[in-house]
Write a protein that holds these residues in place. Structure first.
Motif, PDB file in Angstrom:
ATOM      1  N   UNK A   1    -122.985 -86.335 -30.415  1.00  0.00           N
ATOM      2  CA  UNK A   1    -122.542 -86.679 -29.076  1.00  0.00           C
ATOM      3  C   UNK A   1    -123.262 -87.917 -28.560  1.00  0.00           C
ATOM      4  N   UNK A   2    -124.557 -87.976 -28.795  1.00  0.00           N
ATOM      5  CA  UNK A   2    -125.345 -89.119 -28.363  1.00  0.00           C
ATOM      6  C   UNK A   2    -124.905 -90.396 -29.065  1.00  0.00           C
ATOM      7  N   UNK A   3    -124.594 -90.281 -30.348  1.00  0.00           N
ATOM      8  CA  UNK A   3    -124.111 -91.443 -31.112  1.00  0.00           C
ATOM      9  C   UNK A   3    -122.762 -91.894 -30.563  1.00  0.00           C
ATOM     10  N   UNK A   4    -121.879 -90.943 -30.279  1.00  0.00           N
ATOM     11  CA  UNK A   4    -120.558 -91.280 -29.738  1.00  0.00           C
ATOM     12  C   UNK A   4    -120.664 -91.975 -28.379  1.00  0.00           C
ATOM     13  N   UNK A   5    -121.559 -91.488 -27.542  1.00  0.00           N
ATOM     14  CA  UNK A   5    -121.738 -92.104 -26.228  1.00  0.00           C
ATOM     15  C   UNK A   5    -122.227 -93.541 -26.361  1.00  0.00           C
TER      16      UNK A   5
END
Length: 77
Positions: free
Chosen positions: A49-53
């Motif tokens: 999720x952090x990478x996607x954000x």
């Protein structure tokens, strides 16, 4: 320092944005390190999720995001 009012506002906005970008990158690194220390499904989702954000905000390239997620998934099992 800028003399024109709009340039001053823009410089202040840039400082704020740089701080937000720095915080986002820090959160990304923290999430990935937490996953690497203890690879679990929950930590994988958080790191992913952090990478996607970061990719959606333009902090990292979409291909780098995909590559990083694939590497994490391989470590997951």
């Amino acid at each position: 320092m800028a003399n024109i009012k709009s340039a001053i506002k823009r410089a202040e906005k840039n400082v704020k944005q740089n701080a937000q970008n720095s915080a986002q990158k820090s959160a990304l690194r923290t999430a990935v390190k937490a996953f690497e220390a203890n690879p679990t499904e929950e930590l994988f989702r958080a790191a992913s999720s952090s990478i996607d954000k970061a990719a959606s905000k333009g902090l990292i390239h979409k291909n780098k995001a995909s590559r990083d997620k694939a590497r994490l998934a391989a470590k997951l099992g």
